[in-house]
Design a protein around this motif. Structure first.
Motif, short mmCIF file in Angstrom:
data_model
loop_
_atom_site.label_atom_id
_atom_site.label_comp_id
_atom_site.label_asym_id
_atom_site.label_seq_id
_atom_site.Cartn_x
_atom_site.Cartn_y
_atom_site.Cartn_z
N GLY A 1 0.80 -1.21 0.00
CA GLY A 1 0.00 0.00 0.00
C GLY A 1 0.83 1.26 0.00
N TRP A 2 0.13 2.37 -0.04
CA TRP A 2 0.73 3.70 -0.01
C TRP A 2 0.13 4.51 1.14
CZ3 TRP A 2 4.69 5.20 -3.15
CH2 TRP A 2 4.96 4.40 -4.26
N PHE A 3 1.00 5.19 1.84
CA PHE A 3 0.63 6.13 2.89
C PHE A 3 1.13 7.51 2.49
CE2 PHE A 3 -0.46 3.25 6.51
CZ PHE A 3 -0.10 2.04 5.93
N ARG A 4 0.62 8.54 3.15
CA ARG A 4 1.17 9.87 2.94
C ARG A 4 1.17 10.62 4.27
NH1 ARG A 4 -3.65 12.57 -0.78
NH2 ARG A 4 -5.24 12.73 0.88
N PRO B 1 -3.91 -0.45 8.47
CA PRO B 1 -3.25 -1.74 8.62
C PRO B 1 -1.84 -1.62 9.19
CG PRO B 1 -3.13 -1.04 6.35
CD PRO B 1 -3.97 -0.02 7.07
N PRO B 2 -1.42 -2.60 9.97
CA PRO B 2 -0.04 -2.60 10.43
C PRO B 2 0.90 -2.83 9.26
CG PRO B 2 -1.15 -4.60 11.10
CD PRO B 2 -2.19 -3.72 10.50
N VAL C 1 4.50 13.77 1.63
CA VAL C 1 5.49 12.74 1.35
C VAL C 1 4.74 11.41 1.30
CG1 VAL C 1 7.58 11.57 2.13
CG2 VAL C 1 7.33 14.04 2.47
N TYR C 2 4.92 10.69 0.22
CA TYR C 2 4.23 9.43 0.03
C TYR C 2 5.19 8.28 0.31
CZ TYR C 2 0.15 11.72 -1.94
OH TYR C 2 -0.99 12.49 -2.09
N TYR C 3 4.71 7.31 1.08
CA TYR C 3 5.50 6.15 1.47
C TYR C 3 4.82 4.87 0.98
CZ TYR C 3 7.60 9.39 4.84
OH TYR C 3 8.24 10.45 5.43
N CYS C 4 5.60 3.98 0.40
CA CYS C 4 5.04 2.67 0.09
C CYS C 4 5.36 1.73 1.25
CB CYS C 4 5.58 2.12 -1.23
SG CYS C 4 7.34 1.79 -1.25
N ALA C 5 4.60 0.66 1.33
CA ALA C 5 4.77 -0.25 2.45
C ALA C 5 4.28 -1.65 2.10
CB ALA C 5 4.00 0.26 3.67
N VAL C 6 4.87 -2.62 2.75
CA VAL C 6 4.35 -3.99 2.73
C VAL C 6 3.46 -4.11 3.97
CG1 VAL C 6 4.89 -6.43 2.84
CG2 VAL C 6 6.36 -4.89 1.53
N LEU C 7 2.22 -4.47 3.76
CA LEU C 7 1.25 -4.50 4.84
C LEU C 7 1.24 -5.85 5.53
CD1 LEU C 7 -1.71 -2.81 2.93
CD2 LEU C 7 0.16 -1.71 4.19
N PRO D 1 3.70 17.46 7.40
CA PRO D 1 4.27 17.84 8.71
C PRO D 1 3.18 18.14 9.73
CG PRO D 1 5.46 18.92 6.95
CD PRO D 1 4.29 18.25 6.31
N GLY D 2 3.34 17.58 10.91
CA GLY D 2 2.42 17.86 11.99
C GLY D 2 1.19 16.98 12.01
N LYS D 3 1.07 16.08 11.03
CA LYS D 3 -0.09 15.19 10.98
C LYS D 3 0.35 13.73 10.98
CE LYS D 3 -3.46 18.19 8.71
NZ LYS D 3 -4.48 18.29 7.64
N GLU D 4 -0.58 12.86 11.36
CA GLU D 4 -0.30 11.44 11.34
C GLU D 4 -0.17 10.94 9.91
OE1 GLU D 4 -2.59 9.91 15.42
OE2 GLU D 4 -3.18 9.17 13.45
N ARG D 5 0.59 9.85 9.77
CA ARG D 5 0.69 9.23 8.46
C ARG D 5 -0.66 8.61 8.12
NH1 ARG D 5 6.24 6.13 7.25
NH2 ARG D 5 6.91 8.17 8.00
N GLU D 6 -1.11 8.84 6.90
CA GLU D 6 -2.46 8.46 6.48
C GLU D 6 -2.39 7.34 5.44
OE1 GLU D 6 -5.98 11.38 5.32
OE2 GLU D 6 -4.47 11.29 3.72
N PHE D 7 -3.21 6.30 5.63
CA PHE D 7 -3.25 5.20 4.68
C PHE D 7 -4.10 5.64 3.49
CE2 PHE D 7 -2.77 1.24 2.93
CZ PHE D 7 -3.90 0.44 2.91
N VAL D 8 -3.49 5.67 2.33
CA VAL D 8 -4.15 6.21 1.14
C VAL D 8 -4.75 5.12 0.27
CG1 VAL D 8 -3.76 7.49 -0.98
CG2 VAL D 8 -2.64 8.23 1.13
N ALA D 9 -4.00 4.07 0.02
CA ALA D 9 -4.47 3.02 -0.89
C ALA D 9 -3.75 1.71 -0.58
CB ALA D 9 -4.21 3.41 -2.34
N GLY D 10 -4.48 0.61 -0.78
CA GLY D 10 -3.89 -0.70 -0.55
C GLY D 10 -4.35 -1.69 -1.59
#
Length: 124
Positions: free
Chosen positions: A34-37, A109-110, A92-98, A40-49
């Motif tokens: 998935g992708w998170f974004r 998701p963790p 800032v967009y982050y990819c991740a293995v869920l 500054p000053g906000k929690e990382r948000e899950f955008v798509a999985g």
């Protein structure tokens, strides 16, 4: 394990960008990704999985209908096509293995592995 994200940049509102995230070090062919974004000053948000088979997807309500997550069968790469970009998509967009795939509203998701971020800036 390394997740290499690319494709960020500066774009005008209404424009498009396509992010890519390539995994290496082990195979994640059957792992949800998935992708998170984060701004500054906000929690990382899950955008798509997307699930391991690439059949099921999840989108945050703020991007539904504009963003498309995909993965090519047999490849350890996940993409995020972003259309009709808005200034509020700047992050800032982050990819991740869920750890697992989820599709409920406001899903969080963790994450097993994080990639480095790529900056997306949308100008008005």
């Amino acid at each position: 394990v390394q997740l290499q994200a690319s494709g960020g940049g500066l774009v005008q509102a209404g424009g498009s960008l396509k992010l890519a995230c390539a995994a290496s070090g082990r195979t994640f062919t059957y792992s949800p990704m998935g992708w998170f974004r984060q701004v500054p000053g906000k929690e990382r948000e899950f955008v798509a999985g997307i699930n391991g088979g690439g059949i099921y997807t999840y989108y945050h309500h703020s991007v539904k209908g504009r963003f498309t997550i995909s993965r090519h069968k047999g490849e350890d790469t996940v993409y995020l096509q972003m259309n009709s970009l808005k200034p509020e998509d700047t992050a800032v967009y982050y990819c991740a293995v869920l750890n697992y795939f989820c599709s409920v509203a406001d899903c969080r998701p963790p994450v097993d592995y994080w990639g480095q971020g790529t900056l997306v800036t949308v100008s008005s």
